[in-house]
Design a protein around this motif. Structure first.
Motif, PDB file in Angstrom:
ATOM      1  N   UNK B  65     -38.664   1.612  -1.316  1.00  0.00           N
ATOM      2  CA  UNK B  65     -39.701   1.701  -0.405  1.00  0.00           C
ATOM      3  C   UNK B  65     -39.392   2.873   0.798  1.00  0.00           C
ATOM      4  N   UNK B  66     -38.222   2.702   1.019  1.00  0.00           N
ATOM      5  CA  UNK B  66     -37.614   3.603   2.237  1.00  0.00           C
ATOM      6  C   UNK B  66     -36.716   4.538   1.868  1.00  0.00           C
ATOM      7  N   UNK B  67     -37.043   5.038   0.598  1.00  0.00           N
ATOM      8  CA  UNK B  67     -36.446   6.447   0.156  1.00  0.00           C
ATOM      9  C   UNK B  67     -37.242   7.543   0.851  1.00  0.00           C
ATOM     10  N   UNK B  68     -36.373   8.495   0.878  1.00  0.00           N
ATOM     11  CA  UNK B  68     -36.720   9.671   1.382  1.00  0.00           C
ATOM     12  C   UNK B  68     -37.866  10.345   0.759  1.00  0.00           C
ATOM     13  N   UNK B  69     -38.948  10.847   1.449  1.00  0.00           N
ATOM     14  CA  UNK B  69     -40.283  11.289   1.017  1.00  0.00           C
ATOM     15  C   UNK B  69     -40.225  13.017   1.239  1.00  0.00           C
ATOM     16  N   UNK B  70     -40.172  13.734   0.078  1.00  0.00           N
ATOM     17  CA  UNK B  70     -40.020  15.112   0.348  1.00  0.00           C
ATOM     18  C   UNK B  70     -41.358  15.661   0.221  1.00  0.00           C
ATOM     19  N   UNK B  71     -41.803  15.559  -0.961  1.00  0.00           N
ATOM     20  CA  UNK B  71     -43.254  16.136  -1.188  1.00  0.00           C
ATOM     21  C   UNK B  71     -44.168  15.183  -1.436  1.00  0.00           C
ATOM     22  N   UNK B  72     -45.427  15.391  -0.707  1.00  0.00           N
ATOM     23  CA  UNK B  72     -46.487  14.324  -0.843  1.00  0.00           C
ATOM     24  C   UNK B  72     -45.996  12.882  -0.269  1.00  0.00           C
ATOM     25  N   UNK B  73     -46.285  11.913  -1.007  1.00  0.00           N
ATOM     26  CA  UNK B  73     -46.354  10.802  -0.273  1.00  0.00           C
ATOM     27  C   UNK B  73     -45.137   9.743  -1.287  1.00  0.00           C
ATOM     28  N   UNK B  74     -44.872  10.339  -2.388  1.00  0.00           N
ATOM     29  CA  UNK B  74     -43.850   9.380  -3.333  1.00  0.00           C
ATOM     30  C   UNK B  74     -42.448   9.735  -3.065  1.00  0.00           C
ATOM     31  N   UNK B  75     -41.989   8.471  -2.830  1.00  0.00           N
ATOM     32  CA  UNK B  75     -40.364   8.192  -2.393  1.00  0.00           C
ATOM     33  C   UNK B  75     -39.693   9.070  -3.572  1.00  0.00           C
ATOM     34  N   UNK B  76     -38.584   9.668  -3.432  1.00  0.00           N
ATOM     35  CA  UNK B  76     -37.766  10.391  -4.275  1.00  0.00           C
ATOM     36  C   UNK B  76     -36.737   9.601  -4.923  1.00  0.00           C
ATOM     37  N   UNK B  77     -36.181   9.882  -6.221  1.00  0.00           N
ATOM     38  CA  UNK B  77     -35.124   8.918  -6.688  1.00  0.00           C
ATOM     39  C   UNK B  77     -33.589   9.008  -6.106  1.00  0.00           C
ATOM     40  N   UNK B  78     -33.130   8.024  -5.783  1.00  0.00           N
ATOM     41  CA  UNK B  78     -31.599   8.167  -5.448  1.00  0.00           C
ATOM     42  C   UNK B  78     -30.917   7.999  -6.611  1.00  0.00           C
ATOM     43  N   UNK B  79     -30.127   8.887  -6.903  1.00  0.00           N
ATOM     44  CA  UNK B  79     -29.486   8.997  -8.337  1.00  0.00           C
ATOM     45  C   UNK B  79     -27.872   8.602  -8.340  1.00  0.00           C
ATOM     46  N   UNK B  80     -27.591   7.629  -9.469  1.00  0.00           N
ATOM     47  CA  UNK B  80     -26.099   7.482  -9.527  1.00  0.00           C
ATOM     48  C   UNK B  80     -25.322   8.520  -9.130  1.00  0.00           C
ATOM     49  N   UNK B  81     -24.231   8.361  -8.957  1.00  0.00           N
ATOM     50  CA  UNK B  81     -23.118   9.605  -8.726  1.00  0.00           C
ATOM     51  C   UNK B  81     -23.045  10.048 -10.006  1.00  0.00           C
ATOM     52  N   UNK B  82     -23.004  11.366  -9.904  1.00  0.00           N
ATOM     53  CA  UNK B  82     -22.894  12.583 -11.171  1.00  0.00           C
ATOM     54  C   UNK B  82     -24.172  12.666 -11.940  1.00  0.00           C
ATOM     55  N   UNK B  83     -25.098  12.039 -11.150  1.00  0.00           N
ATOM     56  CA  UNK B  83     -26.476  12.462 -12.019  1.00  0.00           C
ATOM     57  C   UNK B  83     -27.472  13.121 -10.956  1.00  0.00           C
ATOM     58  N   UNK B  84     -28.146  13.996 -11.300  1.00  0.00           N
ATOM     59  CA  UNK B  84     -28.793  14.777 -10.385  1.00  0.00           C
ATOM     60  C   UNK B  84     -30.363  15.062 -10.811  1.00  0.00           C
ATOM     61  N   UNK B  85     -31.262  15.928 -10.255  1.00  0.00           N
ATOM     62  CA  UNK B  85     -32.449  16.256 -10.600  1.00  0.00           C
ATOM     63  C   UNK B  85     -33.431  15.325 -10.042  1.00  0.00           C
ATOM     64  N   UNK B  86     -34.697  15.763 -10.051  1.00  0.00           N
ATOM     65  CA  UNK B  86     -35.748  14.862  -9.394  1.00  0.00           C
ATOM     66  C   UNK B  86     -35.693  13.532 -10.138  1.00  0.00           C
ATOM     67  N   UNK B  87     -35.552  13.519 -11.549  1.00  0.00           N
ATOM     68  CA  UNK B  87     -35.858  12.117 -12.071  1.00  0.00           C
ATOM     69  C   UNK B  87     -34.332  11.649 -12.490  1.00  0.00           C
ATOM     70  N   UNK B  88     -33.171  12.029 -11.902  1.00  0.00           N
ATOM     71  CA  UNK B  88     -31.804  11.853 -12.095  1.00  0.00           C
ATOM     72  C   UNK B  88     -31.366  11.767 -13.636  1.00  0.00           C
ATOM     73  N   UNK B  89     -31.956  12.653 -14.338  1.00  0.00           N
ATOM     74  CA  UNK B  89     -31.735  13.002 -15.756  1.00  0.00           C
ATOM     75  C   UNK B  89     -30.760  13.896 -16.058  1.00  0.00           C
ATOM     76  N   UNK B  90     -30.168  14.606 -15.064  1.00  0.00           N
ATOM     77  CA  UNK B  90     -29.090  15.765 -15.070  1.00  0.00           C
ATOM     78  C   UNK B  90     -27.559  15.030 -14.732  1.00  0.00           C
ATOM     79  N   UNK B  91     -26.804  15.424 -15.765  1.00  0.00           N
ATOM     80  CA  UNK B  91     -25.573  14.906 -15.590  1.00  0.00           C
ATOM     81  C   UNK B  91     -24.726  16.390 -15.167  1.00  0.00           C
ATOM     82  N   UNK B  92     -23.906  15.878 -14.146  1.00  0.00           N
ATOM     83  CA  UNK B  92     -23.294  16.853 -13.701  1.00  0.00           C
ATOM     84  C   UNK B  92     -21.752  16.850 -14.342  1.00  0.00           C
ATOM     85  N   UNK B  93     -21.526  17.783 -15.228  1.00  0.00           N
ATOM     86  CA  UNK B  93     -20.601  17.964 -16.302  1.00  0.00           C
ATOM     87  C   UNK B  93     -19.206  17.730 -15.608  1.00  0.00           C
ATOM     88  N   UNK B  94     -18.790  18.530 -14.625  1.00  0.00           N
ATOM     89  CA  UNK B  94     -17.396  18.501 -14.193  1.00  0.00           C
ATOM     90  C   UNK B  94     -16.990  17.194 -13.046  1.00  0.00           C
TER      91      UNK B  94
END
Lengths: 455, 455
Positions: B65-94
């Motif tokens: 509920x208190x995540x950052x809001x970048x675009x519009x009104x929807x809070x953004x995903x807070x990703x686990x470490x080593x994951x990225x992208x708007x929906x945390x689906x991107x694994x950071x290989x190294x």
């Protein structure tokens, strides 16, 4: 006859169809308006909260989700002081008016009125981690709201300032003492911690209790005005002051004099906002802004990065930051405060406190035995007008020569205040809280009226 | 034709009526089952919470509920470490496996599964006062739950003991040091605060930072075994120990030796419960019990009333008790824990930790370069069986003579642990956290496998 029966049954079916369609329309309108049918896992918590809120406590108490449960499953009413019975409807006739604490329950009706916008539902997995994603203990979104709040209220400069959170102003006060004292570590001399009398008793109690090798409480600031210029001084400055509502300024100057500005009461509820405060270290709290003293949420606005870093270290090693539930609640409450530029809450707070002050002043003015502090009307940049006083406390003086112990005089008349001595003032002063529930305030007026009418 | 048309329209009306009635029944069944139509002011908060929970973060993050809001009104995903992208689906290989902190996110899936029973809805006016009705800072209902919890778990004696709350065990640790040191005030000697190596670094950091006139941190407890019998000693005893999981006992005895038992990890998740602990002063926290480290809630169980009173004073002057939102949340979470005698959460916690330990042990056993601490299987009174180890941390040793800095060896292989030196152990030890999210643990195994397969 057969044709008539057919027509009859046709009419009946048309009637049923109409009724059924109307019922459907009713369902659909409700569905659209409430859209609660989309709720799944959250509905149980919502129902529980509404069930507790619906428990009748006669307007003289309230039940909470974690209130005691005596019979069955229903939490019991927690009554305002002087009220009793299962539904708090029973007034205890001989009961004393308790005006001792600064419990800010005068704002409770505001939040009951804004129930829908101020409620939060916390999921079981909400923010379990020690840290926010940016590895700090601080909600960035809440920090943004706080900066915005100061900007609309015009009560403090926050541009290019650091902000840190604490468990109420309480935790931040000692964190500030610690940070400003260790500033002097190089010289290894002990910082003298002082305040102008009358002052909030916690300053001394806390500083004495946590006394470290770096600082020591020394009492009245005015006695240190002529200290040698290399004496390390930390001065608590309370503006508006608790107990007397005066807009204090630091009395000590010089390169080794540092101030901690306690601005707990620097909101339009209690005082005119003449200009944004712009001190080195300023402390605020939601306790006296939104009335949520139990949440334990405060913040400091700090100019110097080194002081900010030391306070961060203090909060980290003391409690690892402020509870995430508490930060989420503060976030939501400030969202409501900010919705209309603060008008709703500040109008409510100001008009409530002003009216209480007027009523109290009217009664005291009939007395030659008691007097009140004087606060001059002042131009307020928030309300854009000259406004009369609306302080959080009455600082009552017993004027008769023989009434040396004012606390005991009032106590005998069933009025409990806080002794002047606790604020390092004469015993002829007593602080009466004007912040509590309407029940408490009404009884205070009643007991004062009884006392003064006997003069 | 007219008769046929009449029959046709009659059929049509009957069809409409049936459809309408079916729709009515559907609405009525839903209404009855969900009964959310009774909701009024709470539905907005419930909808907000469900909307945020429904944001897809690919199982590698979550929005709050208190995540950052970048675009519009929807809070953004807070990703686990080593994951990225708007929906945390991107694994950071190294990306390096981060096993540094003791963040207990392994319990997050448990709370997601128990969403309905663990959610709370907090009304805007919930517990605004500084104190509960019985004038304390402590929820009596929560205290009852805590006593019940120890009773069903069998890990601590609470009958005729005092219980006090703090902002995590963090705040209570220093409150305990303060209380046990000022115990000696009469003799005006400084208490020596010690712990057996390896020990949790906060003990030293905190005791050094808040160093008062009454106490001083002195390091290794074992060096003080032969101190003169009137030396005042306060010993931190961590059982199970952080970092190595051993069931430590106090090493110092005598009339002037006092112990603070840190039982943060004394739950069936992490260790066998051989018998209820019955020490003078024991500290617990929900961080490692329910996984809610961010809530900052802990408690102490205390035998001596004088020590209890001094700790109460500390908590009062430090923060005026623990946030009411946090106490309400702890109350609700413990309610869920207690619902089935703890079986659900302890089975989940134990099986998760045991499996992680087995998987880690299997990989390390293939290596001659690294070794793990040994923990013997033990009879557990809670599970009523002999159980294998399931510690919170792996205490890894680099066995090769030349691998003197084990932290750097692992770091080069993209594994971040916590340096043995921080626990006052040799640099050839490193602590790896097994408590974090499944993503973190999986990556840790993967990086260890890469490293060891190169041997």
């Amino acid at each position: 006859m057969a044709a008539a029966a057919k027509i009859q049954s046709f009419k009946c079916i048309i009637f049923l169809l109409s009724a059924s369609i109307i019922l459907n329309l009713y369902f659909i309108v409700n569905l659209y308006e409430g859209s609660e049918w989309n709720l799944s896992w959250s509905s149980k918590a919502a129902r529980e909260a509404e069930a507790v809120a619906a428990i009748s406590c006669s307007g003289h108490g309230r039940a909470y989700l974690d209130s005691q449960v005596f019979y069955g499953n229903q939490p019991v009413c927690e009554c305002n002081s002087c009220f009793s019975g299962p539904d708090c409807s029973l007034f205890l006739p001989g009961c004393a008016a308790d005006a001792e604490s600064g419990d800010p329950l005068f704002l409770e009706p505001f939040w009951m009125k804004h129930a829908a916008s101020s409620a939060i539902l916390i999921a079981g997995w909400h923010r379990m981690s020690y840290r926010f994603t940016h590895a700090s203990f601080i909600s960035q979104e809440l920090e943004k709201k706080i900066r915005k709040l100061h900007s609309i209220t015009g009560n403090a400069v926050t541009e290019n300032r650091f902000i840190i959170f604490g468990a109420g102003s309480t935790q931040l006060l000692n964190a500030a003492v610690h940070a400003l004292s260790s500033d002097y570590n190089s010289s290894s001399s002990t910082a003298r911690v002082v305040a102008s009398m009358p002052f909030y008793p916690l300053y001394q109690e806390q500083t004495d209790y946590f006394e470290s090798v770096d600082y020591k409480f020394e009492g009245d600031a005015n006695l240190w005005g002529n200290a040698s210029s290399d004496t390390h001084l930390v001065e608590f400055v309370t503006a508006p002051n608790n107990p007397d509502g005066q807009m204090n300024k630091a009395v000590l100057k010089g390169p080794y004099a540092k101030s901690i500005y306690d601005h707990a009461y620097f909101w339009p509820h209690f005082a005119a906002i003449p200009a944004p405060a712009d001190e080195e270290l300023m402390i605020f709290t939601i306790s006296k802004l939104t009335g949520h003293a139990g949440s334990r949420f405060g913040w400091a606005v700090i100019k110097d990065e080194a002081v900010y870093q030391r306070m961060l270290a203090y909060i980290g090693l003391n409690t690892m930051g402020v509870s995430r539930e508490c930060q989420l609640r503060a976030f939501k409450l400030l969202k409501v405060v900010l919705e209309d530029g603060g008008n709703n809450i500040f109008e409510f707070g100001y008009s409530t406190m002003k009216k209480r002050w007027e009523n109290l002043s009217k009664i005291i003015s009939l007395s030659s035995r008691f007097s009140l502090q004087e606060i001059a009307p002042q131009y307020c940049t928030y309300f854009k007008k000259i406004r009369p006083p609306s302080p959080a406390y009455a600082w009552v003086k017993c004027e008769r020569e023989e009434d040396k112990d004012c606390y005991e005089i009032l106590k005998a008349a069933k009025i409990i205040g806080r002794e002047g001595k606790k604020f390092r003032a004469e015993a002829r002063f007593v602080r009466l809280s004007l912040l509590k529930s309407q029940d408490d305030f009404d009884l205070l007026l009643h007991r004062l009226d009884e006392l003064i009418s006997k003069e």
